[in-house]
Design a protein around this motif. Structure first.
Motif, PDB file in Angstrom:
ATOM      1  N   ASP A 107     -34.748  20.246  48.595  1.00 32.11           N
ATOM      2  CA  ASP A 107     -34.816  18.949  47.925  1.00 32.11           C
ATOM      3  C   ASP A 107     -33.562  18.143  48.230  1.00 32.11           C
ATOM      4  O   ASP A 107     -33.621  16.952  48.491  1.00 32.11           O
ATOM      5  N   ASN A 108     -32.389  18.792  48.181  1.00 30.82           N
ATOM      6  CA  ASN A 108     -31.136  18.096  48.476  1.00 30.82           C
ATOM      7  C   ASN A 108     -31.122  17.614  49.920  1.00 30.82           C
ATOM      8  O   ASN A 108     -30.660  16.511  50.207  1.00 30.82           O
ATOM      9  N   ASP A 109     -31.614  18.428  50.859  1.00 33.97           N
ATOM     10  CA  ASP A 109     -31.661  18.024  52.260  1.00 33.97           C
ATOM     11  C   ASP A 109     -32.559  16.807  52.445  1.00 33.97           C
ATOM     12  O   ASP A 109     -32.228  15.886  53.178  1.00 33.97           O
ATOM     13  N   ALA A 168     -31.035   9.072  52.251  1.00 37.10           N
ATOM     14  CA  ALA A 168     -30.003   8.288  51.594  1.00 37.10           C
ATOM     15  C   ALA A 168     -29.630   7.100  52.465  1.00 37.10           C
ATOM     16  O   ALA A 168     -29.600   7.189  53.687  1.00 37.10           O
ATOM     17  N   LYS A 169     -29.346   5.993  51.824  1.00 39.59           N
ATOM     18  CA  LYS A 169     -28.991   4.782  52.558  1.00 39.59           C
ATOM     19  C   LYS A 169     -27.621   4.962  53.202  1.00 39.59           C
ATOM     20  O   LYS A 169     -26.717   5.535  52.613  1.00 39.59           O
ATOM     21  N   VAL A 182     -17.885   3.282  61.950  1.00 38.81           N
ATOM     22  CA  VAL A 182     -18.012   4.334  60.953  1.00 38.81           C
ATOM     23  C   VAL A 182     -19.250   4.047  60.103  1.00 38.81           C
ATOM     24  O   VAL A 182     -19.561   2.892  59.820  1.00 38.81           O
ATOM     25  N   VAL A 183     -19.952   5.088  59.713  1.00 35.32           N
ATOM     26  CA  VAL A 183     -21.115   4.946  58.834  1.00 35.32           C
ATOM     27  C   VAL A 183     -20.736   5.482  57.457  1.00 35.32           C
ATOM     28  O   VAL A 183     -20.281   6.617  57.322  1.00 35.32           O
ATOM     29  N   TYR A 184     -20.916   4.654  56.432  1.00 32.14           N
ATOM     30  CA  TYR A 184     -20.519   4.998  55.068  1.00 32.14           C
ATOM     31  C   TYR A 184     -21.744   5.369  54.242  1.00 32.14           C
ATOM     32  O   TYR A 184     -22.830   4.845  54.461  1.00 32.14           O
ATOM     33  N   VAL A 185     -21.532   6.233  53.261  1.00 31.91           N
ATOM     34  CA  VAL A 185     -22.629   6.620  52.376  1.00 31.91           C
ATOM     35  C   VAL A 185     -22.640   5.784  51.101  1.00 31.91           C
ATOM     36  O   VAL A 185     -23.602   5.830  50.345  1.00 31.91           O
TER      37      VAL A 185
END
Length: 197
Positions: free
Chosen positions: A46-48, A54-55, A63-66
């Motif tokens: 589920d977490n994966d 996730a956006k 850089v890609v930010y969460v």
């Protein structure tokens, strides 16, 4: 005759079926191998699945930010940024990652804030303010102000158009005063420095 029959019926009732929840591996609960659960019993898959959907927020420096910490809505959430960076200095923040490829937050590094923004303003800014500016440079849309407050002051930081070598023009206004023009240039993945114009 009645007594042995009563005893036999009582024995059957006592030894009869016991109703209980099936074990976790039983089909009534869905198959779950304990090795697929984290230490809290949650399904790791589920977490994966959540992480894959996730956006992500691609920054100007690649850089890609969460998290965007409110930048796309025109504000900077200093509390959330502060919880992420803690007491860590700007030099180390650039090395923190959300996962292997993602940084936690953009950051303005270097000691020229006072020279560029004025000593009264530059000296009163902390790592959260630097992170708000750095994250706005990474994710902010040109011409859209990013606003936050700190120490009784209101900061309006507006990324502008692009300049040479990956730099960006920006303006900073404090407490509604005349905006100061700045030139921000990349100083590493997600790090920015201010230059005098």
């Amino acid at each position: 005759m009645m007594r042995p029959l009563a005893l036999a019926l009582t024995g059957l009732l006592v030894a009869g079926p016991v109703f209980a929840d099936p074990p976790r591996h039983a089909p009534a609960h869905g198959y779950s191998d304990h090795r697929d659960n984290d230490r809290h019993g949650r399904d790791r898959h589920d977490n994966d699945r959540k992480d894959k959907h996730a956006k992500r927020y691609p920054g100007k420096s690649g850089v890609v930010y969460v998290r965007d910490y409110g930048i796309s809505a025109g504000r900077c959430n200093r509390d959330e940024i502060g919880a992420v960076i803690g007491g860590v200095t700007g030099a180390v923040i650039g090395n923190q990652v959300a996962d292997r490829d993602d940084r936690v937050v953009g950051m303005v590094v270097g000691g020229v804030l006072g020279a560029v923004l004025g000593h009264a303003i530059g000296d009163s800014m902390d790592d959260r303010d630097r992170a708000c500016m750095g994250h706005a440079l990474e994710l902010g849309r040109p011409g859209v102000p990013v606003v936050w407050s700190h120490g009784g002051r209101r900061y309006d930081f507006t990324p502008r158009g692009d300049a040479r070598n990956g730099c960006r023009y920006a303006t900073m206004s404090v407490d509604g005063r005349k905006p100061r023009e700045v030139l921000a240039c990349p100083a590493g993945r997600g790090d920015w420095t201010f230059r005098r114009m």
